[in-house]
Scaffold this motif. Structure first.
Motif, PDB file in Angstrom:
ATOM      1  N   PRO A 329       0.797  -1.239   0.000  1.00  0.00           N
ATOM      2  CA  PRO A 329       0.000   0.000   0.000  1.00  0.00           C
ATOM      3  C   PRO A 329       0.824   1.281   0.000  1.00  0.00           C
ATOM      4  O   PRO A 329       0.244   2.370   0.051  1.00  0.00           O
ATOM      5  CB  PRO A 329      -0.772  -0.125   1.317  1.00  0.00           C
ATOM      6  CG  PRO A 329       0.184  -0.813   2.241  1.00  0.00           C
ATOM      7  CD  PRO A 329       0.959  -1.775   1.379  1.00  0.00           C
ATOM      8  N   TRP A 330       2.170   1.190  -0.033  1.00  0.00           N
ATOM      9  CA  TRP A 330       2.990   2.404   0.102  1.00  0.00           C
ATOM     10  C   TRP A 330       2.872   3.265  -1.156  1.00  0.00           C
ATOM     11  O   TRP A 330       3.292   2.872  -2.229  1.00  0.00           O
ATOM     12  CB  TRP A 330       4.455   2.038   0.342  1.00  0.00           C
ATOM     13  CG  TRP A 330       4.675   1.105   1.493  1.00  0.00           C
ATOM     14  CD1 TRP A 330       5.094  -0.182   1.433  1.00  0.00           C
ATOM     15  CD2 TRP A 330       4.479   1.398   2.878  1.00  0.00           C
ATOM     16  NE1 TRP A 330       5.177  -0.728   2.686  1.00  0.00           N
ATOM     17  CE2 TRP A 330       4.809   0.223   3.595  1.00  0.00           C
ATOM     18  CE3 TRP A 330       4.070   2.526   3.579  1.00  0.00           C
ATOM     19  CZ2 TRP A 330       4.726   0.153   4.987  1.00  0.00           C
ATOM     20  CZ3 TRP A 330       3.998   2.456   4.964  1.00  0.00           C
ATOM     21  CH2 TRP A 330       4.318   1.281   5.649  1.00  0.00           C
ATOM     22  N   ARG A 331       2.339   4.439  -0.993  1.00  0.00           N
ATOM     23  CA  ARG A 331       2.176   5.356  -2.126  1.00  0.00           C
ATOM     24  C   ARG A 331       3.373   6.290  -2.276  1.00  0.00           C
ATOM     25  O   ARG A 331       3.539   6.946  -3.280  1.00  0.00           O
ATOM     26  CB  ARG A 331       0.894   6.194  -1.948  1.00  0.00           C
ATOM     27  CG  ARG A 331      -0.372   5.359  -1.930  1.00  0.00           C
ATOM     28  CD  ARG A 331      -0.641   4.745  -3.297  1.00  0.00           C
ATOM     29  NE  ARG A 331      -1.852   3.926  -3.291  1.00  0.00           N
ATOM     30  CZ  ARG A 331      -1.856   2.610  -3.201  1.00  0.00           C
ATOM     31  NH1 ARG A 331      -0.719   1.958  -3.077  1.00  0.00           N
ATOM     32  NH2 ARG A 331      -2.985   1.933  -3.231  1.00  0.00           N
ATOM     33  N   THR A 332       4.209   6.352  -1.244  1.00  0.00           N
ATOM     34  CA  THR A 332       5.391   7.214  -1.243  1.00  0.00           C
ATOM     35  C   THR A 332       6.610   6.390  -0.869  1.00  0.00           C
ATOM     36  O   THR A 332       6.534   5.574   0.048  1.00  0.00           O
ATOM     37  CB  THR A 332       5.220   8.378  -0.240  1.00  0.00           C
ATOM     38  OG1 THR A 332       4.050   9.111  -0.584  1.00  0.00           O
ATOM     39  CG2 THR A 332       6.422   9.302  -0.284  1.00  0.00           C
ATOM     40  N   GLY A 333       7.715   6.627  -1.560  1.00  0.00           N
ATOM     41  CA  GLY A 333       8.935   5.912  -1.263  1.00  0.00           C
ATOM     42  C   GLY A 333       9.825   6.653  -0.282  1.00  0.00           C
ATOM     43  O   GLY A 333       9.450   7.693   0.264  1.00  0.00           O
ATOM     44  N   GLU A 334      11.022   6.082  -0.047  1.00  0.00           N
ATOM     45  CA  GLU A 334      12.024   6.671   0.830  1.00  0.00           C
ATOM     46  C   GLU A 334      11.456   6.993   2.217  1.00  0.00           C
ATOM     47  O   GLU A 334      11.582   8.091   2.730  1.00  0.00           O
ATOM     48  CB  GLU A 334      12.647   7.915   0.185  1.00  0.00           C
ATOM     49  CG  GLU A 334      13.343   7.602  -1.134  1.00  0.00           C
ATOM     50  CD  GLU A 334      14.164   8.754  -1.667  1.00  0.00           C
ATOM     51  OE1 GLU A 334      13.957   9.896  -1.238  1.00  0.00           O
ATOM     52  OE2 GLU A 334      15.040   8.494  -2.526  1.00  0.00           O
ATOM     53  N   LEU A 335      10.855   5.964   2.825  1.00  0.00           N
ATOM     54  CA  LEU A 335      10.240   6.111   4.148  1.00  0.00           C
ATOM     55  C   LEU A 335      11.106   5.571   5.274  1.00  0.00           C
ATOM     56  O   LEU A 335      11.080   6.112   6.389  1.00  0.00           O
ATOM     57  CB  LEU A 335       8.893   5.370   4.182  1.00  0.00           C
ATOM     58  CG  LEU A 335       7.783   5.891   3.277  1.00  0.00           C
ATOM     59  CD1 LEU A 335       6.602   4.931   3.322  1.00  0.00           C
ATOM     60  CD2 LEU A 335       7.351   7.280   3.717  1.00  0.00           C
ATOM     61  N   PHE A 336      11.879   4.505   5.008  1.00  0.00           N
ATOM     62  CA  PHE A 336      12.520   3.759   6.082  1.00  0.00           C
ATOM     63  C   PHE A 336      14.036   3.958   6.111  1.00  0.00           C
ATOM     64  O   PHE A 336      14.679   4.153   5.080  1.00  0.00           O
ATOM     65  CB  PHE A 336      12.205   2.265   5.950  1.00  0.00           C
ATOM     66  CG  PHE A 336      10.743   1.941   6.057  1.00  0.00           C
ATOM     67  CD1 PHE A 336      10.130   1.896   7.301  1.00  0.00           C
ATOM     68  CD2 PHE A 336       9.981   1.714   4.928  1.00  0.00           C
ATOM     69  CE1 PHE A 336       8.778   1.609   7.410  1.00  0.00           C
ATOM     70  CE2 PHE A 336       8.629   1.426   5.024  1.00  0.00           C
ATOM     71  CZ  PHE A 336       8.019   1.379   6.268  1.00  0.00           C
ATOM     72  N   ASP A 337      14.566   3.879   7.320  1.00  0.00           N
ATOM     73  CA  ASP A 337      16.020   3.936   7.507  1.00  0.00           C
ATOM     74  C   ASP A 337      16.670   2.580   7.291  1.00  0.00           C
ATOM     75  O   ASP A 337      17.871   2.501   7.043  1.00  0.00           O
ATOM     76  CB  ASP A 337      16.351   4.439   8.917  1.00  0.00           C
ATOM     77  CG  ASP A 337      15.874   5.858   9.143  1.00  0.00           C
ATOM     78  OD1 ASP A 337      16.441   6.767   8.528  1.00  0.00           O
ATOM     79  OD2 ASP A 337      14.919   6.044   9.919  1.00  0.00           O
ATOM     80  N   ALA A 338      15.899   1.512   7.409  1.00  0.00           N
ATOM     81  CA  ALA A 338      16.437   0.165   7.173  1.00  0.00           C
ATOM     82  C   ALA A 338      15.295  -0.804   6.929  1.00  0.00           C
ATOM     83  O   ALA A 338      14.187  -0.635   7.451  1.00  0.00           O
ATOM     84  CB  ALA A 338      17.276  -0.301   8.360  1.00  0.00           C
ATOM     85  N   ILE A 339      15.575  -1.796   6.111  1.00  0.00           N
ATOM     86  CA  ILE A 339      14.692  -2.946   5.929  1.00  0.00           C
ATOM     87  C   ILE A 339      15.505  -4.164   6.321  1.00  0.00           C
ATOM     88  O   ILE A 339      16.564  -4.433   5.744  1.00  0.00           O
ATOM     89  CB  ILE A 339      14.207  -3.058   4.479  1.00  0.00           C
ATOM     90  CG1 ILE A 339      13.292  -1.878   4.133  1.00  0.00           C
ATOM     91  CG2 ILE A 339      13.484  -4.383   4.245  1.00  0.00           C
ATOM     92  CD1 ILE A 339      12.830  -1.862   2.693  1.00  0.00           C
ATOM     93  N   VAL A 340      15.047  -4.871   7.327  1.00  0.00           N
ATOM     94  CA  VAL A 340      15.781  -6.032   7.834  1.00  0.00           C
ATOM     95  C   VAL A 340      14.811  -7.207   7.873  1.00  0.00           C
ATOM     96  O   VAL A 340      13.734  -7.121   8.474  1.00  0.00           O
ATOM     97  CB  VAL A 340      16.383  -5.747   9.233  1.00  0.00           C
ATOM     98  CG1 VAL A 340      15.347  -5.233  10.201  1.00  0.00           C
ATOM     99  CG2 VAL A 340      17.088  -6.973   9.786  1.00  0.00           C
ATOM    100  N   THR A 341      15.179  -8.312   7.214  1.00  0.00           N
ATOM    101  CA  THR A 341      14.209  -9.388   7.049  1.00  0.00           C
ATOM    102  C   THR A 341      14.889 -10.716   6.749  1.00  0.00           C
ATOM    103  O   THR A 341      16.056 -10.761   6.374  1.00  0.00           O
ATOM    104  CB  THR A 341      13.230  -9.032   5.908  1.00  0.00           C
ATOM    105  OG1 THR A 341      12.136  -9.935   5.909  1.00  0.00           O
ATOM    106  CG2 THR A 341      13.929  -9.066   4.549  1.00  0.00           C
ATOM    107  N   ASP A 342      14.135 -11.772   6.918  1.00  0.00           N
ATOM    108  CA  ASP A 342      14.571 -13.132   6.600  1.00  0.00           C
ATOM    109  C   ASP A 342      13.546 -13.718   5.634  1.00  0.00           C
ATOM    110  O   ASP A 342      12.532 -14.263   6.059  1.00  0.00           O
ATOM    111  CB  ASP A 342      14.662 -13.976   7.870  1.00  0.00           C
ATOM    112  CG  ASP A 342      15.143 -15.396   7.588  1.00  0.00           C
ATOM    113  OD1 ASP A 342      15.919 -15.566   6.632  1.00  0.00           O
ATOM    114  OD2 ASP A 342      14.747 -16.319   8.315  1.00  0.00           O
ATOM    115  N   PRO A 343      13.768 -13.605   4.323  1.00  0.00           N
ATOM    116  CA  PRO A 343      12.789 -14.104   3.356  1.00  0.00           C
ATOM    117  C   PRO A 343      12.577 -15.603   3.493  1.00  0.00           C
ATOM    118  O   PRO A 343      13.502 -16.335   3.864  1.00  0.00           O
ATOM    119  CB  PRO A 343      13.427 -13.771   1.997  1.00  0.00           C
ATOM    120  CG  PRO A 343      14.462 -12.740   2.286  1.00  0.00           C
ATOM    121  CD  PRO A 343      14.946 -13.020   3.674  1.00  0.00           C
ATOM    122  N   PRO A 344      11.369 -16.095   3.224  1.00  0.00           N
ATOM    123  CA  PRO A 344      11.125 -17.547   3.300  1.00  0.00           C
ATOM    124  C   PRO A 344      11.905 -18.284   2.225  1.00  0.00           C
ATOM    125  O   PRO A 344      11.938 -17.872   1.069  1.00  0.00           O
ATOM    126  CB  PRO A 344       9.612 -17.655   3.071  1.00  0.00           C
ATOM    127  CG  PRO A 344       9.233 -16.394   2.354  1.00  0.00           C
ATOM    128  CD  PRO A 344      10.166 -15.338   2.839  1.00  0.00           C
TER     129      PRO A 344
END
Length: 542
Positions: A329-344
């Motif tokens: 649903p993100w309509r605007t980019g450059e929102l986060f300081d980091a994306i940290v995840t473990d993809p399946p």
């Protein structure tokens, strides 16, 4: 610095002092140096490397300005146990005693030794060698010339001196102990081993005490680190976990590489049971999570909220939403300081995206009697929309462009990438303009490995990374859409392919052309020979 050449401090900056990081060896040892670099960047700590750091060795030398910087660095490290002020090191005990008694090293420890009010203790440890208590005492007694005047305090000393032995792995050690047992006989061996352990075997000459000794280190303890958080966030103690919950040590290391700190906003698009949200929030960051399956987030009797309340970080988890990353649903980019995840990976849980297999029955929402004013509802209380399999390579490529869209300049993407150890090459790491790889740390599992990849969004090639998003829907590829950058790359590859034809292409033409070139060559050669003969005719006159 008076020390052997193998422990030269040539790289130490002029205004820095050497410190010793007592690292942890094990399956995550390759993660240590990237974590140290990340914490140094997080706190903007000036540093230098006296010697090139080796991730395969437990002790790392680093140059810092003072003890305060050392404590600040240690306050966030998880892969390091303690931070020590470096006093001396050498390849053997004979050499290290010479260093410790040198004038330069004496200036470090003598003020403590002469202070009658300074309480102290010695700590000893061995890497690749277990030191029994009698061995520890014997080693400490060798430094009796330091003659500390203050009282010993084993619990809360003013000074803690660390003495560490580093051994190369010696697979023959056990064989030599067994050989000593055979020579002495079981009864005599047990008597010696019970009374003084391996010390007596060393004294008898059956075992060389310093065999495989690589280095001896001596230093003053500055602080412990945050390694205790591994036990705090242990999955066995957590209120809510699932089959894919990330273990505490790895999630803490990921939070450090994401530069989690107060004022940062960090996002996990595969939140699951929230392991990354908890550790990043514990370091002060505000976090947000999403997942295609809301049942993972909510749980049954317990959910992410219960774990967050357990650790006192519920106020930092801004929210968790249920949505498919490919339909975000993100309509605007450059929102986060980091994306940290473990993809399946598709091992314990397969990657899914919204979709319906061909021929699958569609469940339509209905108007419920008595609630017509509320519009359409699904007849199932906990309705889960249909999903289809999502190949791993598509998951990673989508995650890369998704992060490129959502990260602020300087923001980091931290994720695990599963690889086949037999065929892996560094070029397998996805490349896209605007995201540079900061670190690539493997954790081996025999024939396969998982690699912790850290990328950082740069502004150096802004025009290029914007091309990498042109043609995509907010970072997501839909119905085979390709970005402008991808199209340019494909065009370049096609041009290169056309410029070089395979050896069998147009063979008949090239074959005939070859014969023509040979005939022309012979013809030219004959003409040259005739010209040479005519020019050398003796009847010719000038």
């Amino acid at each position: 610095m008076a020390t052997t050449s193998s422990h030269s401090l040539a790289g130490l900056a002029a205004d820095h002092r050497p410190y010793l990081l007592f690292g942890v060896q094990g399956p995550l040892e390759q993660f240590r140096l990237p974590e140290i670099d990340s914490v140094l960047q997080l706190f903007q700590i000036p540093h230098s490397w006296p010697t090139s750091p080796d991730p395969l060795r437990p002790y790392t030398l680093i140059g810092l300005r003072n003890d305060d910087d050392a404590r600040k660095l240690g306050s966030r490290l998880v892969s390091v146990k303690h931070v020590w002020e470096y006093w001396a090191s050498a390849d053997s005990y004979h050499q290290v005693h010479d260093v410790v008694q040198s004038q330069e090293c004496r200036a470090k420890w003598e003020p403590y030794a002469l202070d009658e009010k300074c309480t102290w203790k010695f700590t000893t440890a061995g890497h690749n060698r277990t030191l029994a208590l009698p061995q520890q005492v014997a080693r400490i007694n060798r430094f009796s010339y330091m003659a500390f005047l203050g009282p010993i305090d084993l619990k809360h000393p003013d000074l803690e001196v660390g003495l560490f032995e580093e051994y190369d792995e010696n697979k023959e050690w056990g064989n030599k102990v067994r050989e000593a047992r055979r020579q002495l006989g079981d009864e005599q061996f047990e008597a010696l081993h019970r009374d003084k352990g391996k010390e007596k075997l060393v004294e008898s000459g059956l075992i060389d005490e310093e065999e495989s000794l690589r280095a001896v280190w001596l230093g003053r303890k500055i602080c412990d680190t945050s390694r205790h958080l591994i036990d705090v966030f242990d999955l066995k103690k957590r209120a809510y976990i699932g089959t894919t919950s990330m273990e505490s040590e790895a999630s803490l290391l990921m939070a450090n590489q994401a530069l989690a700190a107060p004022g940062k906003w960090i996002y996990d698009p595969f939140a699951g049971t929230g392991s990354m949200l908890l550790t990043a929030s514990a370091f002060g960051a505000c976090t947000f999570g999403s997942d295609i399956d809301g049942r993972q987030i909510r749980g049954k009797k317990t959910g992410i909220r219960h774990s967050a309340e357990q650790y006192g970080v519920w106020n930092r988890i801004l929210d968790c939403y249920t949505f498919d990353m490919t339909q975000h649903p993100w309509r605007t980019g450059e929102l986060f300081d980091a994306i940290v995840t473990d993809p399946p990976y598709g091992v314990r849980a397969g990657a899914k995206r919204l979709g319906r297999d061909e021929g699958e029955r569609e469940v339509q929402p209905q108007v419920i009697a008595g609630r017509e004013s509320e519009g359409y509802h699904h007849q199932f209380h906990d309705y889960v929309p249909p999903s289809v399999g999502w190949p791993m390579e598509e998951v990673i490529s989508t995650l890369i462009t998704y992060a490129l869209y959502l990260l602020r300049p300087g923001g980091r993407l931290v994720f695990f990438l599963p690889t086949d150890s037999a065929v892996y090459e560094d070029i397998d790491i996805p490349v896209v303009p605007g995201l540079k790889t900061i670190s690539n740390s493997p954790q081996q599992f025999g024939k396969w490995a998982r690699r912790l990849i850290t990328m950082e969004k740069t502004t150096e090639t802004e025009g290029e990374w914007r091309k990498a998003l042109e043609g995509l829907d907010r970072g997501i590829r839909r119905q085979g859409a390709k970005s402008t950058w991808e199209k340019e790359q494909e065009a370049e590859r096609e041009q290169e392919a056309q410029s070089r034809k395979p050896g069998h292409a147009d063979f008949n033409v090239r074959y005939q052309e070859g014969f023509r070139q040979v005939k022309d060559g012979i013809k030219d050669l004959l003409v040259d020979d005739r010209t040479a003969e005519s020019s050398s005719d003796p009847n010719d006159t000038q």
